[in-house]
Write an enzyme that holds these catalytic residues in place. Structure first.
Site, PDB file in Angstrom:
ATOM      1  N   CYS A 112      40.283 -58.352  -9.264  1.00 36.64           N
ATOM      2  CA  CYS A 112      39.356 -59.255  -9.954  1.00 36.64           C
ATOM      3  C   CYS A 112      40.018 -59.857 -11.192  1.00 36.64           C
ATOM      4  O   CYS A 112      41.231 -60.135 -11.184  1.00 36.64           O
ATOM      5  CB  CYS A 112      38.068 -58.519 -10.305  1.00 36.64           C
ATOM      6  SG  CYS A 112      36.729 -59.619 -10.798  1.00 36.64           S
ATOM      7  N   ASP A 154      32.718 -52.764 -15.377  1.00 40.46           N
ATOM      8  CA  ASP A 154      31.420 -53.352 -15.718  1.00 40.46           C
ATOM      9  C   ASP A 154      30.523 -52.317 -16.339  1.00 40.46           C
ATOM     10  O   ASP A 154      29.667 -52.622 -17.165  1.00 40.46           O
ATOM     11  CB  ASP A 154      30.759 -53.975 -14.497  1.00 40.46           C
ATOM     12  CG  ASP A 154      31.289 -55.378 -14.294  1.00 40.46           C
ATOM     13  OD1 ASP A 154      32.359 -55.517 -13.687  1.00 40.46           O
ATOM     14  OD2 ASP A 154      30.663 -56.313 -14.814  1.00 40.46           O
TER      15      ASP A 154
HETATM   16  C1  RUB Z   1      34.063 -59.069 -13.208  1.00 41.85           C
HETATM   17  C2  RUB Z   1      34.625 -57.709 -13.072  1.00 41.85           C
HETATM   18  C3  RUB Z   1      35.602 -57.254 -14.134  1.00 41.85           C
HETATM   19  C4  RUB Z   1      34.838 -56.502 -15.221  1.00 41.85           C
HETATM   20  C5  RUB Z   1      35.705 -56.206 -16.434  1.00 41.85           C
HETATM   21  O1  RUB Z   1      33.007 -59.328 -12.307  1.00 41.85           O
HETATM   22  O2  RUB Z   1      34.282 -56.941 -12.203  1.00 41.85           O
HETATM   23  O3  RUB Z   1      36.562 -56.392 -13.578  1.00 41.85           O
HETATM   24  O4  RUB Z   1      33.722 -57.249 -15.634  1.00 41.85           O
HETATM   25  O5  RUB Z   1      36.102 -57.403 -17.041  1.00 41.85           O
HETATM   26  P1  RUB Z   1      32.284 -60.770 -12.334  1.00 41.85           P
HETATM   27  P2  RUB Z   1      36.477 -57.481 -18.595  1.00 41.85           P
HETATM   28  O6  RUB Z   1      33.345 -61.794 -12.154  1.00 41.85           O
HETATM   29  O7  RUB Z   1      31.318 -60.708 -11.190  1.00 41.85           O
HETATM   30  O8  RUB Z   1      31.584 -60.886 -13.673  1.00 41.85           O
HETATM   31  O9  RUB Z   1      37.543 -56.451 -18.814  1.00 41.85           O
HETATM   32  O10 RUB Z   1      36.970 -58.885 -18.801  1.00 41.85           O
HETATM   33  O11 RUB Z   1      35.233 -57.182 -19.366  1.00 41.85           O
END
Ligand code: RUB
Length: 307
Positions: free
Chosen positions: A124, A193
């Site tokens: 992701c 998340d």
């Molecule tokens: C984003 C996702 C990321 C986490 C952590 O999912 O799963 O791995 O949110 O991100 P989506 P960060 O695209 O559905 O929001 O470290 O930037 O908080």
């Protein structure tokens, strides 16, 4: 209210996405709202802040960073309207500043665990995971990255652009190639998340596959997570809700219409049990998942009655 509505819509439509960015956007919206709010009494102020908090929190259900950011920004103990306003503005400003600082710390702390020559797999698009990878590279470590496409929204492409801008050699793979390439990888770094009190991770759908493949191949599985991604509600047994998104993200609606016996499941996140996680890299240090409860108690500072 305009900025709140705009931010809520951007979070819902995923123009603003990623747990950290969602949290900061919510804090910014609350700050702006508190600054502009024209009310006569403290009661009215509290009431309106509560409504706006609900609007922001209801945009996406899984990332606990969102309710945590709203809670930290809006709590106040003032008995007068103007003091309450000032406190909320200050809380939100501090949350945003601390969120940036947390990312910086995670980058620094996590980079110490990266060795020269490492091949890292990520999934992701996580700012926290990328903070570690880019910091290690900036420190002069020669690293390479495997980035998954991350179907169906293809957030992996954002990761590619980010890494490419730093000049970090990166290979794009489809999600189903994760196990195939795990043998070439030294460690996996993903974001979060939410982290439950029992140390389980909630992150983009497919994360648990990476964890399983890393476990099988005896590779390090690291989770980069700010302390505000830990979920206080899980202490009292409340489950973390997994967002189910539209089928149209996975298959053309016109095609689906022609297939009356077919249904689609599109969960945006999955659970990775604590036993597949080697370490949590947080702004307060590197911790085993078993310490998730302590983080909630010590660093979020919330008593059970407050949840
Ligand atoms: C984003 C996702 C990321 C986490 C952590 O999912 O799963 O791995 O949110 O991100 P989506 P960060 O695209 O559905 O929001 O470290 O930037 O908080």
């Amino acid at each position: 209210m305009k900025k709140v509505q705009e931010s809520a819509e951007k979070i819902q439509t995923m123009q603003i996405r990623g747990a950290g960015r969602i949290a900061k956007a919510a804090a910014e919206a609350i700050k702006d709202y508190a600054e502009r709010l024209e009310v006569e009494s403290l009661e009215e102020f509290n009431e309106k802040i509560k409504t706006v908090s609900q609007i922001l929190i209801s945009t996406r259900p899984t990332a606990v960073s969102l309710p945590n950011a709203v809670k930290v920004s809006t709590r106040h103990s003032s008995e007068s309207l103007e003091k309450a306003r000032a406190e909320v503005i200050e809380n939100a400003t501090l949350f945003i500043k601390n969120a940036d600082l947390a990312l910086e710390r995670i980058g620094k702390i996590g980079a110490r665990r990266i060795r020269d020559g490492d091949i890292i797999m990520t999934h992701c698009n996580s700012n926290a995971a990328l903070a570690i990878i880019t910091k290690a590279f900036e420190e002069g470590k020669s690293i390479k990255v495997f980035a998954t496409e991350s179907r169906p929204r293809k957030q992996g492409l954002l990761t590619l652009k980010h890494l490419n801008a730093f000049g970090i050699p990166t290979t794009l793979i489809v999600d189903s190639a994760v196990r195939n390439y795990m043998k070439e990888v030294d460690r996996v770094i993903v974001g979060a998340d939410a982290i439950a009190a029992n140390g389980a991770l909630v992150n983009k759908i497919g994360t648990s596959q990476l964890a399983l493949a890393a476990y099988e191949a005896r590779k390090n599985f690291m989770v980069a997570a700010e302390t505000y991604k830990f979920s206080p509600n899980t202490i009292i047994g409340n489950p973390i809700e997994i967002e189910e998104r539209a089928a149209s993200e996975v298959i053309e609606p016109e095609l689906l219409e022609k297939l009356p016996y077919v249904s689609v499941k599109n969960p945006a996140f999955d659970f990775t049990p604590a036993e597949y996680i080697d370490m949590l890299i947080t702004d307060v240090g590197i911790l085993p998942p078993a310490m998730a409860y302590t983080v909630i108690k010590e660093y979020l500072g919330w008593e059970l009655g407050e949840i």
